[in-house]
Motif scaffolding. Structure first.
Motif: not given
Length: 435
Positions: A98-100, A380-382, A386-390
């Motif tokens: 849920m947090t993700l 989750i924040d990390e 990382e998903a944004v950077d990728f």
């Protein structure tokens, strides 16, 4: 009344008292007055609504809200772990998922307003209990069919956050290689059979997937107990495809769960003004399947309903219609200023945040500590960063992708035997090319 800590068996629906007003100068419904101040499904007893058994037991029972669990727990000095609704491990899985979903969608809003995403982007904030409550009970082989509000469904089913974010950025590393975008998440590997831009489109696809499972099992004699979950909103439930598929699924006892994410608003249209009978769950018994109404802001209640529905489908018992009453915390899309919904209504639901409720339950029942939950949030924040950077660093799709996945047989029309696009052949536009 059963113990508030007892796991409920099955939840059939509530009889709400909607006030009809047929005077000439007033609307049929007043959505503010007709909706009760508290959540419609939070603390009411749910009774069997038809003669169709949902499970081996058709005894009326009570839906257990998280808030009721709090009260019951406070009155007990000690509680056996076996009496809790979830284990520690299950609780942490639910909280992390849920947090993700929440953090991912919040990041999507930032990226959209920074010009990293294009078109319409519909966020899932506030509805996380439904995706998590159902999808975390599924296997990898089970199928999920979503709507245009599909990011979180894909994440719950296991599609990596970087693949979803890249798809939103329109990059080649996205789960659809940048060709789907926000409303068309798809993953063959994870059996996510699509988000769909038009309401109702996904329901026939889901029904077909469920038919495939039944055909494999009963005709091909394969060991197949796969189920399908179809998610859609309240605005879809007046469409013909919805009714046609309910009929087909009930007729053939297909292994499918129809999940209505009733967030009370179809873009800017109040649900109670658009539907002759606002209680969508009633349409289930009308077609010969159980109809269930559950508090969609409570992941524990959703999960218990989902358990019975999934088990019923997997064991050959047929389909179920589940109406999860919820509320989205943002506008219909990020292009929606959200000025049509009453501020008091929004405030009433915001205090029932499903993630906060689960967090409180976990801490009060000593299933998790503040430190553990903070560690999950940090993780989750990390992950989202990382998903944004990728996604940002990933390449755009090649021009050669342009006509791929457009035609059923790319070699027969879109791409020639030499690998070149037929449309680039001058003879093609003249109508003299040999196909």
């Amino acid at each position: 009344m059963s113990s508030a800590l007892a796991v409920p068996k099955i939840f059939y629906s509530i009889n709400h008292n909607y006030s009809y007003n047929r005077s000439n100068d007033k609307p049929l419904f007043d959505p503010v007055k007709s909706l009760q101040p508290s959540f419609l499904g939070s603390v009411n007893k749910l009774s069997v609504s038809s003669k169709i058994p949902f499970s081996s037991s058709s005894v009326s029972t009570t839906v257990v809200a998280v808030s009721e669990v709090y009260k019951e727990k406070k009155s007990k000095t000690a509680a056996s772990p076996s009496n809790l609704l979830i284990t520690k491990e299950e609780g942490l899985v639910l909280y992390e998922d849920m947090t993700l979903g929440r953090e991912f969608e919040d990041m999507c809003a930032q990226m959209y307003y920074r010009g990293k995403m294009f078109g319409f982007v519909h966020l899932y904030n506030g509805q996380e209990a439904i995706s998590t409550g159902f999808i975390k009970l599924l296997t990898q082989k089970d199928s999920v069919v979503s709507t245009y509000r599909d990011h979180v469904h894909a994440l719950s089913k296991g599609v990596p956050a970087r693949a979803v974010m890249s798809e939103l950025f329109g990059k080649a590393t996205g789960c659809c290689r940048g060709q789907g975008g926000s409303m068309h998440m798809f993953s063959k590997e994870h059996n996510v059979l699509g988000g769909f831009a038009f309401i109702g489109e996904g329901i026939p696809v889901a029904t077909g997937a469920a038919f495939t499972s039944k055909y494999k099992r009963e005709v091909l004699k394969e060991n197949c107990d796969d189920v399908t979950v179809a998610f859609f909103g309240d605005g879809t439930c007046n469409n013909g495809q919805f009714f046609e598929c309910l009929n087909m699924a009930a007729l053939w006892k297909l292994p499918i769960i129809f999940v209505v994410e009733n967030n009370l608003w179809a873009i800017g249209m109040s649900h109670v003004r658009a539907t002759s009978d606002p209680e969508i769950w009633k349409k289930g018994p009308a077609f010969g399947m159980p109809g269930v109404h559950v508090d969609g802001m409570d992941v524990l209640k959703v999960r218990e309903v989902a358990k019975d529905a999934v088990n019923r489908a997997r064991s050959g018992g047929g389909p179920t219609l589940v109406e999860c009453e919820t509320y989205r915390f943002r506008g219909h899309s990020l292009a929606d200023p959200d000025e049509l919904r009453d501020p008091d209504e929004k405030a009433r639901y915001s205090v029932r945040d499903p993630i906060d409720s689960l967090k409180k339950y976990l801490i009060e029942n000593k299933l998790a500590s503040e430190a553990e939950l903070k560690a999950i949030k940090k993780k989750i924040d990390e992950l989202v960063e990382e998903a944004v950077d990728f996604a940002d660093q990933s390449p755009a799709p090649l021009r050669s992708q342009l006509l791929e996945n457009v035609f059923a047989d790319p070699k027969g029309f879109g791409i020639g035997p030499d690998g070149k696009y037929r449309c680039e052949d001058p003879k093609f536009t003249e109508g003299t090319a040999q196909l």
